[in-house]
Design a protein around this motif. Structure first.
Motif, PDB file in Angstrom:
ATOM      1  N   SER A   2       0.868  -1.221  -0.204  1.00 26.20           N
ATOM      2  CA  SER A   2      -0.010   0.020  -0.146  1.00 26.20           C
ATOM      3  C   SER A   2       0.899   1.151   0.096  1.00 26.20           C
ATOM      4  O   SER A   2       1.976   1.217   0.468  1.00 26.20           O
ATOM      5  CB  SER A   2      -0.969  -0.031   1.326  1.00 26.20           C
ATOM      6  OG  SER A   2      -0.324   0.153   2.348  1.00 26.20           O
ATOM      7  N   LEU A   3       0.418   2.345  -0.577  1.00 27.60           N
ATOM      8  CA  LEU A   3       0.880   3.618  -0.665  1.00 27.60           C
ATOM      9  C   LEU A   3      -0.008   4.527   0.185  1.00 27.60           C
ATOM     10  O   LEU A   3      -1.086   4.588  -0.116  1.00 27.60           O
ATOM     11  CB  LEU A   3       0.869   4.134  -1.844  1.00 27.60           C
ATOM     12  CG  LEU A   3       1.468   5.395  -2.350  1.00 27.60           C
ATOM     13  CD1 LEU A   3       3.026   5.522  -1.839  1.00 27.60           C
ATOM     14  CD2 LEU A   3       1.336   5.935  -3.584  1.00 27.60           C
ATOM     15  N   ARG A  76      12.629   1.137  -7.973  1.00 23.68           N
ATOM     16  CA  ARG A  76      11.905  -0.253  -8.171  1.00 23.68           C
ATOM     17  C   ARG A  76      10.506  -0.390  -7.666  1.00 23.68           C
ATOM     18  O   ARG A  76      10.145  -1.383  -8.137  1.00 23.68           O
ATOM     19  CB  ARG A  76      13.030  -1.352  -7.532  1.00 23.68           C
ATOM     20  CG  ARG A  76      14.210  -1.158  -8.143  1.00 23.68           C
ATOM     21  CD  ARG A  76      15.183  -2.171  -7.342  1.00 23.68           C
ATOM     22  NE  ARG A  76      16.584  -2.303  -7.824  1.00 23.68           N
ATOM     23  CZ  ARG A  76      17.529  -2.823  -7.372  1.00 23.68           C
ATOM     24  NH1 ARG A  76      17.630  -3.163  -6.311  1.00 23.68           N
ATOM     25  NH2 ARG A  76      18.544  -3.001  -7.882  1.00 23.68           N
ATOM     26  N   ARG A  77      10.023   0.496  -7.018  1.00 21.99           N
ATOM     27  CA  ARG A  77       8.764   0.360  -6.230  1.00 21.99           C
ATOM     28  C   ARG A  77       7.832   1.193  -6.946  1.00 21.99           C
ATOM     29  O   ARG A  77       6.698   1.162  -6.791  1.00 21.99           O
ATOM     30  CB  ARG A  77       8.952   0.503  -4.653  1.00 21.99           C
ATOM     31  CG  ARG A  77       9.706  -0.528  -4.105  1.00 21.99           C
ATOM     32  CD  ARG A  77       9.245  -1.789  -3.687  1.00 21.99           C
ATOM     33  NE  ARG A  77       8.099  -2.060  -3.419  1.00 21.99           N
ATOM     34  CZ  ARG A  77       7.711  -2.161  -2.208  1.00 21.99           C
ATOM     35  NH1 ARG A  77       8.521  -1.728  -1.435  1.00 21.99           N
ATOM     36  NH2 ARG A  77       6.394  -1.983  -2.173  1.00 21.99           N
ATOM     37  N   VAL A  78       8.244   2.399  -7.259  1.00 21.49           N
ATOM     38  CA  VAL A  78       7.150   3.548  -7.862  1.00 21.49           C
ATOM     39  C   VAL A  78       7.771   3.929  -9.202  1.00 21.49           C
ATOM     40  O   VAL A  78       8.989   4.474  -9.193  1.00 21.49           O
ATOM     41  CB  VAL A  78       7.474   4.557  -6.631  1.00 21.49           C
ATOM     42  CG1 VAL A  78       6.328   5.768  -7.390  1.00 21.49           C
ATOM     43  CG2 VAL A  78       6.790   4.152  -5.362  1.00 21.49           C
ATOM     44  N   ASP A 158       5.929  -1.629  -8.263  1.00 16.28           N
ATOM     45  CA  ASP A 158       4.703  -2.122  -7.567  1.00 16.28           C
ATOM     46  C   ASP A 158       3.406  -1.148  -7.780  1.00 16.28           C
ATOM     47  O   ASP A 158       2.496  -1.157  -7.867  1.00 16.28           O
ATOM     48  CB  ASP A 158       5.004  -2.136  -6.342  1.00 16.28           C
ATOM     49  CG  ASP A 158       6.031  -3.325  -5.997  1.00 16.28           C
ATOM     50  OD1 ASP A 158       6.063  -4.196  -6.477  1.00 16.28           O
ATOM     51  OD2 ASP A 158       6.816  -3.150  -4.884  1.00 16.28           O
ATOM     52  N   HIS A 159       3.929   0.360  -8.005  1.00 19.95           N
ATOM     53  CA  HIS A 159       3.116   1.494  -7.941  1.00 19.95           C
ATOM     54  C   HIS A 159       3.312   2.234  -9.353  1.00 19.95           C
ATOM     55  O   HIS A 159       4.507   2.354  -9.377  1.00 19.95           O
ATOM     56  CB  HIS A 159       3.143   2.240  -6.743  1.00 19.95           C
ATOM     57  CG  HIS A 159       2.792   1.394  -5.551  1.00 19.95           C
ATOM     58  ND1 HIS A 159       1.553   1.201  -5.078  1.00 19.95           N
ATOM     59  CD2 HIS A 159       3.629   0.756  -4.469  1.00 19.95           C
ATOM     60  CE1 HIS A 159       1.119   0.685  -3.923  1.00 19.95           C
ATOM     61  NE2 HIS A 159       2.666   0.338  -3.635  1.00 19.95           N
ATOM     62  N   VAL A 181      -4.426   0.995 -18.067  1.00 19.88           N
ATOM     63  CA  VAL A 181      -4.126   1.165 -16.970  1.00 19.88           C
ATOM     64  C   VAL A 181      -4.977   0.402 -15.609  1.00 19.88           C
ATOM     65  O   VAL A 181      -4.509  -0.360 -14.738  1.00 19.88           O
ATOM     66  CB  VAL A 181      -3.961   2.782 -16.310  1.00 19.88           C
ATOM     67  CG1 VAL A 181      -3.768   3.061 -14.908  1.00 19.88           C
ATOM     68  CG2 VAL A 181      -2.692   3.308 -17.185  1.00 19.88           C
ATOM     69  N   ALA A 182      -6.312   0.382 -15.871  1.00 15.13           N
ATOM     70  CA  ALA A 182      -7.039   0.049 -15.120  1.00 15.13           C
ATOM     71  C   ALA A 182      -7.020  -1.685 -15.089  1.00 15.13           C
ATOM     72  O   ALA A 182      -7.202  -2.167 -13.962  1.00 15.13           O
ATOM     73  CB  ALA A 182      -8.605   0.303 -15.301  1.00 15.13           C
ATOM     74  N   GLY A 183      -6.296  -2.252 -15.929  1.00 13.10           N
ATOM     75  CA  GLY A 183      -6.263  -3.569 -16.217  1.00 13.10           C
ATOM     76  C   GLY A 183      -4.929  -4.059 -15.638  1.00 13.10           C
ATOM     77  O   GLY A 183      -4.653  -5.239 -15.506  1.00 13.10           O
ATOM     78  N   LEU A 184      -4.242  -3.147 -15.189  1.00 15.18           N
ATOM     79  CA  LEU A 184      -2.737  -3.423 -14.640  1.00 15.18           C
ATOM     80  C   LEU A 184      -3.023  -4.302 -13.240  1.00 15.18           C
ATOM     81  O   LEU A 184      -2.081  -4.940 -12.904  1.00 15.18           O
ATOM     82  CB  LEU A 184      -1.955  -2.299 -14.465  1.00 15.18           C
ATOM     83  CG  LEU A 184      -1.493  -1.967 -15.896  1.00 15.18           C
ATOM     84  CD1 LEU A 184      -0.443  -0.467 -15.523  1.00 15.18           C
ATOM     85  CD2 LEU A 184      -0.497  -2.694 -16.610  1.00 15.18           C
ATOM     86  N   GLY A 185      -4.044  -3.994 -12.572  1.00 11.82           N
ATOM     87  CA  GLY A 185      -4.083  -4.791 -11.243  1.00 11.82           C
ATOM     88  C   GLY A 185      -3.254  -4.150 -10.353  1.00 11.82           C
ATOM     89  O   GLY A 185      -2.821  -4.546  -9.285  1.00 11.82           O
TER      90      GLY A 185
END
Length: 185
Positions: A2-3, A76-78, A158-159, A181-185
């Protein structure tokens, strides 16, 4: 994963731009910031991806203070698709997307097989693989935006932070990008 933005305030040039903002984006969630021009949306996003430092509050990634994470680890995360991106160098589309792989590479290391696969998959996913050998600077605004989204996807974070991701796109591509983008999960 989570962010979380916790009671964030941001000052720029001695002026408070954002005051006491909190939000959470859980894993797999699509979160949007809405507001009029000049209301601080981009400032909040720039603080999340470490262009600005918080005057107060915190940005947390899986509970850890994002400002305390090493830059390479944060990258690597954002991943980010900024509102404005200019290139003063004559990169090809392939090179521009390959820049997204930088957090995963060693200094002065060449492109790995994994890097080339990530670039190919990202450009195919957004539909700009036919542009790989073209100069980024010769592309239309919409084509550039697709390439920048591919670069963010190739980063493998991840984000994904998108600041007006459909900027410069015609209506068909706006819908396609938002569905992607919506389909990326």
């Amino acid at each position: 994963m989570s962010l979380a933005v916790e009671r964030l305030s941001v000052d720029i040039a001695g002026r408070r731009i954002v005051t006491d903002i909190s939000l959470t984006a859980a894993d797999g969630e699509f979160t949007g910031l809405l507001g009029p021009n000049g209301s601080g949306k981009s400032t909040i996003l720039k603080t999340i991806y470490r262009v600005h430092r918080p005057a107060a509050g915190r940005v947390r990634l899986d509970g850890a203070d994002l400002t305390a994470i090493a830059a390479r680890d944060a990258a690597r995360r954002v991943a980010v698709v900024a509102q404005e991106t200019a290139s003063e160098f004559d990169f090809t589309v392939r090179e521009m997307v390959m820049i997204g792989r930088t957090p995963h590479r060693r200094a002065f290391g060449g492109d790995s097989t994994a890097d080339r696969i990530s670039v190919r998959q990202a450009t195919e996913r957004v539909g700009c693989d036919h542009l790989l050998t073209r100069s980024f600077n010769t592309l239309s605004g919409g084509e550039k935006q697709l390439v920048l989204i591919a670069r963010a996807l190739a980063q493998g974070a991840d984000h994904l932070i998108l600041d007006e991701p459909t900027n410069h796109l015609d209506i068909r591509h706006q819908v396609e990008v938002l569905e992607l983008v919506a389909g990326l999960g």
